[in-house]
Design a protein around this motif. Structure first.
Motif, mmCIF file in Angstrom:
data_model
loop_
_atom_site.group_PDB
_atom_site.id
_atom_site.type_symbol
_atom_site.label_atom_id
_atom_site.label_comp_id
_atom_site.label_asym_id
_atom_site.label_seq_id
_atom_site.Cartn_x
_atom_site.Cartn_y
_atom_site.Cartn_z
ATOM 1 N N LYS A 142 0.825 -1.204 0.000
ATOM 2 C CA LYS A 142 0.000 0.000 0.000
ATOM 3 C C LYS A 142 0.866 1.264 0.000
ATOM 4 O O LYS A 142 0.553 2.258 -0.680
ATOM 5 N N ARG A 143 1.965 1.214 0.719
ATOM 6 C CA ARG A 143 2.815 2.402 0.879
ATOM 7 C C ARG A 143 3.689 2.674 -0.338
ATOM 8 O O ARG A 143 3.876 3.829 -0.739
ATOM 9 N N PHE A 144 4.229 1.617 -0.963
ATOM 10 C CA PHE A 144 5.265 1.823 -1.973
ATOM 11 C C PHE A 144 4.803 1.600 -3.417
ATOM 12 O O PHE A 144 5.495 2.054 -4.339
ATOM 13 N N ALA A 145 3.710 0.891 -3.642
ATOM 14 C CA ALA A 145 3.269 0.638 -5.020
ATOM 15 C C ALA A 145 3.037 1.959 -5.748
ATOM 16 O O ALA A 145 2.336 2.845 -5.258
ATOM 17 N N GLY A 146 3.660 2.097 -6.897
ATOM 18 C CA GLY A 146 3.558 3.320 -7.687
ATOM 19 C C GLY A 146 4.726 4.267 -7.499
ATOM 20 O O GLY A 146 4.934 5.162 -8.326
ATOM 21 N N LYS A 147 5.498 4.085 -6.425
ATOM 22 C CA LYS A 147 6.676 4.923 -6.209
ATOM 23 C C LYS A 147 7.851 4.376 -7.012
ATOM 24 O O LYS A 147 7.835 3.250 -7.492
ATOM 25 N N ARG A 148 8.900 5.190 -7.136
ATOM 26 C CA ARG A 148 10.101 4.771 -7.849
ATOM 27 C C ARG A 148 11.267 4.683 -6.875
ATOM 28 O O ARG A 148 11.502 5.606 -6.086
ATOM 29 N N ILE A 149 11.991 3.581 -6.945
ATOM 30 C CA ILE A 149 13.183 3.363 -6.132
ATOM 31 C C ILE A 149 14.301 2.911 -7.060
ATOM 32 O O ILE A 149 14.138 1.934 -7.797
ATOM 33 N N ASN A 150 15.401 3.606 -7.042
ATOM 34 C CA ASN A 150 16.533 3.291 -7.922
ATOM 35 C C ASN A 150 16.108 3.200 -9.387
ATOM 36 O O ASN A 150 16.576 2.341 -10.139
ATOM 37 N N GLY A 151 15.195 4.099 -9.772
ATOM 38 C CA GLY A 151 14.756 4.136 -11.161
ATOM 39 C C GLY A 151 13.735 3.089 -11.537
ATOM 40 O O GLY A 151 13.350 2.987 -12.705
ATOM 41 N N ILE A 152 13.274 2.284 -10.575
ATOM 42 C CA ILE A 152 12.325 1.206 -10.841
ATOM 43 C C ILE A 152 10.965 1.581 -10.253
ATOM 44 O O ILE A 152 10.874 1.950 -9.074
ATOM 45 N N THR A 153 9.932 1.484 -11.054
ATOM 46 C CA THR A 153 8.580 1.709 -10.548
ATOM 47 C C THR A 153 8.149 0.479 -9.755
ATOM 48 O O THR A 153 8.117 -0.638 -10.284
#
Length: 214
Positions: A142-153
């Motif tokens: 719920k918190r991270f889906a849709g965010k980008r981390i190290n260039g990865i969605t």
């Protein structure tokens, strides 16, 4: 002559589709070469007819899968074992999806020989493990889906796939450190790689379950 021309036409279409890894007719359908599917269709479906609804080969070594849960499963299976139900790797991980004995025990399977010889059980266990990981990681999804981390969605399917590789705990560490803490298995696969490789599948049909067992 007409039949021969028709055969060549179909052969060209198959070559074009499999060469580029996409279905050019429908770009939402992923084309995956699964050499073990032919073996499954010949040897396993006779004994386990329920699997026939899941595995219907197109041509000899190609299967067309949409980006839903079935496609997600087969993409994971191809990466893990090339879809081989009887595979055992050098570290002792078992089956089509390469489960460890400890994870199997958590899900209610104690006989590894029975597990290796029961394709339906392996399919059921994979789905139960997805349910288990989705429960453990429900807040992180719920918190991270849709965010980008190290260039990865980040996507739900990427999180679930990474949990299959590294365990839910290591996925939490990766997400909550925003990619600074990663995990690598003995063969060099990382949480980040699985997040990228398996993002974008629809796995919403599998619901989170607390401590599921077969």
């Amino acid at each position: 002559m007409k039949r021969w021309i028709s055969f060549l036409g179909h052969l060209v279409i198959i070559v074009v589709l499999t060469s580029f890894g996409k279905n050019v007719v429908n770009p939402e359908v992923e084309v995956i070469a699964l050499p073990e599917i032919s073996r499954v269709s010949e040897n396993v479906l006779v004994a386990y007819p329920k699997l026939e609804l899941q595995y219907r080969p197109y041509a000899e070594n190609t299967v067309f899968l949409k980006k839903g849960f079935q496609g997600f499963k087969e993409a994971i299976a191809f990466k893990e074992s090339q879809g081989n139900y009887s595979a055992v790797n050098t570290l002792g991980y078992l089956g089509k999806y390469q489960f460890g004995a400890n994870t199997l025990k958590l899900l209610g399977v104690y006989d590894t020989n029975e597990f290796l010889n029961d394709p339906i059980l392996q399919e059921n266990i994979f789905e139960l493990n997805v349910s288990r990981n989705k429960w453990i990681l429900r807040r992180d999804i719920k918190r991270f889906a849709g965010k980008r981390i190290n260039g990865i969605t980040i996507s739900e399917s990427g999180i679930v796939a990474a949990a299959h590789l590294a365990g839910a705990g290591n996925v939490k560490k990766y997400l909550r450190s925003y990619g600074k803490t990663d995990f690598s298995d003995a063969y060099g696969s990382t949480v980040a790689y699985y997040m990228k490789r398996f993002r974008g599948y629809d796995v919403s049909s599998v619901k989170p379950i607390h401590n599921p067992r077969i």
